[in-house]
Design a protein around this motif. Structure first.
Motif, PDB file in Angstrom:
ATOM      1  N   UNK A   2      -6.448  -5.717 -11.083  1.00  0.00           N
ATOM      2  CA  UNK A   2      -5.215  -6.343 -10.608  1.00  0.00           C
ATOM      3  C   UNK A   2      -5.150  -6.144  -9.103  1.00  0.00           C
ATOM      4  N   UNK A   3      -4.592  -7.117  -8.403  1.00  0.00           N
ATOM      5  CA  UNK A   3      -4.435  -7.004  -6.953  1.00  0.00           C
ATOM      6  C   UNK A   3      -2.967  -7.188  -6.595  1.00  0.00           C
ATOM      7  N   UNK A   4      -2.439  -6.177  -5.927  1.00  0.00           N
ATOM      8  CA  UNK A   4      -1.061  -6.231  -5.460  1.00  0.00           C
ATOM      9  C   UNK A   4      -1.034  -6.595  -3.982  1.00  0.00           C
ATOM     10  N   UNK A   5      -0.005  -7.320  -3.602  1.00  0.00           N
ATOM     11  CA  UNK A   5       0.185  -7.692  -2.203  1.00  0.00           C
ATOM     12  C   UNK A   5       1.583  -7.310  -1.764  1.00  0.00           C
ATOM     13  N   UNK A   6       1.712  -7.015  -0.491  1.00  0.00           N
ATOM     14  CA  UNK A   6       3.021  -6.695   0.067  1.00  0.00           C
ATOM     15  C   UNK A   6       3.074  -7.224   1.488  1.00  0.00           C
ATOM     16  N   UNK A   7       4.154  -7.912   1.795  1.00  0.00           N
ATOM     17  CA  UNK A   7       4.324  -8.457   3.129  1.00  0.00           C
ATOM     18  C   UNK A   7       5.633  -7.969   3.723  1.00  0.00           C
ATOM     19  N   UNK A   8       5.566  -7.571   4.987  1.00  0.00           N
ATOM     20  CA  UNK A   8       6.761  -7.130   5.707  1.00  0.00           C
ATOM     21  C   UNK A   8       7.358  -8.303   6.470  1.00  0.00           C
ATOM     22  N   UNK A   9       8.650  -8.423   6.419  1.00  0.00           N
ATOM     23  CA  UNK A   9       9.363  -9.430   7.194  1.00  0.00           C
ATOM     24  C   UNK A   9      10.482  -8.751   7.970  1.00  0.00           C
TER      25      UNK A   9
ATOM     26  N   UNK B 247       7.584  10.017  -8.178  1.00  0.00           N
ATOM     27  CA  UNK B 247       6.856   9.015  -7.414  1.00  0.00           C
ATOM     28  C   UNK B 247       5.663   9.700  -6.742  1.00  0.00           C
ATOM     29  N   UNK B 248       4.505   9.055  -6.810  1.00  0.00           N
ATOM     30  CA  UNK B 248       3.300   9.648  -6.237  1.00  0.00           C
ATOM     31  C   UNK B 248       2.593   8.665  -5.310  1.00  0.00           C
ATOM     32  N   UNK B 249       1.856   9.246  -4.392  1.00  0.00           N
ATOM     33  CA  UNK B 249       1.103   8.446  -3.437  1.00  0.00           C
ATOM     34  C   UNK B 249      -0.066   7.756  -4.118  1.00  0.00           C
ATOM     35  N   UNK B 250      -0.201   6.465  -3.864  1.00  0.00           N
ATOM     36  CA  UNK B 250      -1.410   5.743  -4.265  1.00  0.00           C
ATOM     37  C   UNK B 250      -2.351   5.698  -3.066  1.00  0.00           C
ATOM     38  N   UNK B 251      -1.839   5.220  -1.950  1.00  0.00           N
ATOM     39  CA  UNK B 251      -2.643   5.194  -0.741  1.00  0.00           C
ATOM     40  C   UNK B 251      -1.913   4.529   0.404  1.00  0.00           C
ATOM     41  N   UNK B 252      -2.368   4.809   1.607  1.00  0.00           N
ATOM     42  CA  UNK B 252      -1.786   4.214   2.795  1.00  0.00           C
ATOM     43  C   UNK B 252      -2.882   3.755   3.750  1.00  0.00           C
TER      44      UNK B 252
ATOM     45  N   UNK C 147      -4.647   1.059  12.657  1.00  0.00           N
ATOM     46  CA  UNK C 147      -6.049   1.009  13.088  1.00  0.00           C
ATOM     47  C   UNK C 147      -7.015   1.038  11.913  1.00  0.00           C
ATOM     48  N   UNK C 148      -6.479   0.951  10.698  1.00  0.00           N
ATOM     49  CA  UNK C 148      -7.329   0.818   9.531  1.00  0.00           C
ATOM     50  C   UNK C 148      -7.712   2.094   8.823  1.00  0.00           C
ATOM     51  N   UNK C 149      -7.181   3.215   9.252  1.00  0.00           N
ATOM     52  CA  UNK C 149      -7.477   4.474   8.568  1.00  0.00           C
ATOM     53  C   UNK C 149      -6.741   4.518   7.235  1.00  0.00           C
TER      54      UNK C 149
ATOM     55  N   UNK D  75      -6.269  -2.295   1.570  1.00  0.00           N
ATOM     56  CA  UNK D  75      -6.663  -3.026   2.771  1.00  0.00           C
ATOM     57  C   UNK D  75      -5.406  -3.579   3.413  1.00  0.00           C
ATOM     58  N   UNK D  76      -5.539  -3.939   4.677  1.00  0.00           N
ATOM     59  CA  UNK D  76      -4.371  -4.438   5.385  1.00  0.00           C
ATOM     60  C   UNK D  76      -4.717  -5.582   6.315  1.00  0.00           C
ATOM     61  N   UNK D  77      -3.714  -6.327   6.671  1.00  0.00           N
ATOM     62  CA  UNK D  77      -3.844  -7.410   7.644  1.00  0.00           C
ATOM     63  C   UNK D  77      -2.676  -7.278   8.609  1.00  0.00           C
ATOM     64  N   UNK D  78      -2.928  -6.679   9.765  1.00  0.00           N
ATOM     65  CA  UNK D  78      -1.848  -6.413  10.713  1.00  0.00           C
ATOM     66  C   UNK D  78      -1.190  -7.703  11.188  1.00  0.00           C
ATOM     67  N   UNK D  79      -1.991  -8.727  11.391  1.00  0.00           N
ATOM     68  CA  UNK D  79      -1.431  -9.993  11.875  1.00  0.00           C
ATOM     69  C   UNK D  79      -0.432 -10.559  10.878  1.00  0.00           C
ATOM     70  N   UNK D  80      -0.702 -10.387   9.603  1.00  0.00           N
ATOM     71  CA  UNK D  80       0.197 -10.876   8.568  1.00  0.00           C
ATOM     72  C   UNK D  80       1.221  -9.838   8.159  1.00  0.00           C
ATOM     73  N   UNK D  81       1.104  -8.642   8.748  1.00  0.00           N
ATOM     74  CA  UNK D  81       2.001  -7.536   8.377  1.00  0.00           C
ATOM     75  C   UNK D  81       1.957  -7.344   6.860  1.00  0.00           C
ATOM     76  N   UNK D  82       0.753  -7.280   6.339  1.00  0.00           N
ATOM     77  CA  UNK D  82       0.569  -7.216   4.901  1.00  0.00           C
ATOM     78  C   UNK D  82      -0.354  -6.067   4.519  1.00  0.00           C
ATOM     79  N   UNK D  83      -0.163  -5.597   3.309  1.00  0.00           N
ATOM     80  CA  UNK D  83      -1.031  -4.579   2.738  1.00  0.00           C
ATOM     81  C   UNK D  83      -1.366  -5.009   1.318  1.00  0.00           C
ATOM     82  N   UNK D  84      -2.587  -4.691   0.908  1.00  0.00           N
ATOM     83  CA  UNK D  84      -3.059  -5.092  -0.403  1.00  0.00           C
ATOM     84  C   UNK D  84      -3.591  -3.872  -1.147  1.00  0.00           C
TER      85      UNK D  84
END
Length: 118
Positions: A18-25, A45-50, A54-56, A70-79
């Motif tokens: 499964x792939x989750x997406x999240x976008x900041x507005x 609640x537990x940490x999955x990941x961050x 800079x991609x760390x 993974x992330x896309x800074x330009x889209x302000x998104x994390x997957x």
């Protein structure tokens, strides 16, 4: 007002993916950190990941290897790519964001449900 909106949750069989997406507005700039937490019924609640700007990446214990952030800074998104899912991965997954610039602020999405079932 920064908002985080998740998508991609649902029902999947054990061993599936499964792939989750999240976008900041509501923000002109990428958040300093974005990521995922999860909470199963009756558990904390537990940490999955961050992932940082800079991609760390940082993962919760025992999840790295099956889960990939993974992330896309330009889209302000994390997957969140989740593979080889197990019954214990069933939970509500929350998108998380952190803004370092003053005032430092944590943001949370509403959550998306992941159900593991045959």
């Amino acid at each position: 007002q920064v908002r985080l909106e998740e998508s991609g949750g649902g029902l999947v069989q054990p061993g599936g993916s499964l792939r989750l997406s999240c976008t900041a507005s509501g923000t002109m700039y990428p958040l300093t950190v974005m990521g995922w937490y999860r909470q199963a019924p009756g558990k904390e609640r537990e940490l999955v990941g961050t992932i940082t700007e800079d991609g760390s990446t940082n993962y919760g214990a025992s999840l790295k290897g099956r889960f990939t952030i993974s992330g896309d800074s330009a889209k302000k998104a994390v997957y969140l790519q989740m593979n080889s899912l197990k019954s214990e991965d069933a939970a509500t997954y929350y998108c998380y964001g952190y803004k370092k610039s003053w005032p430092p602020t944590d943001y949370w999405g509403q959550g998306t449900q992941v159900t593991i079932s045959t």
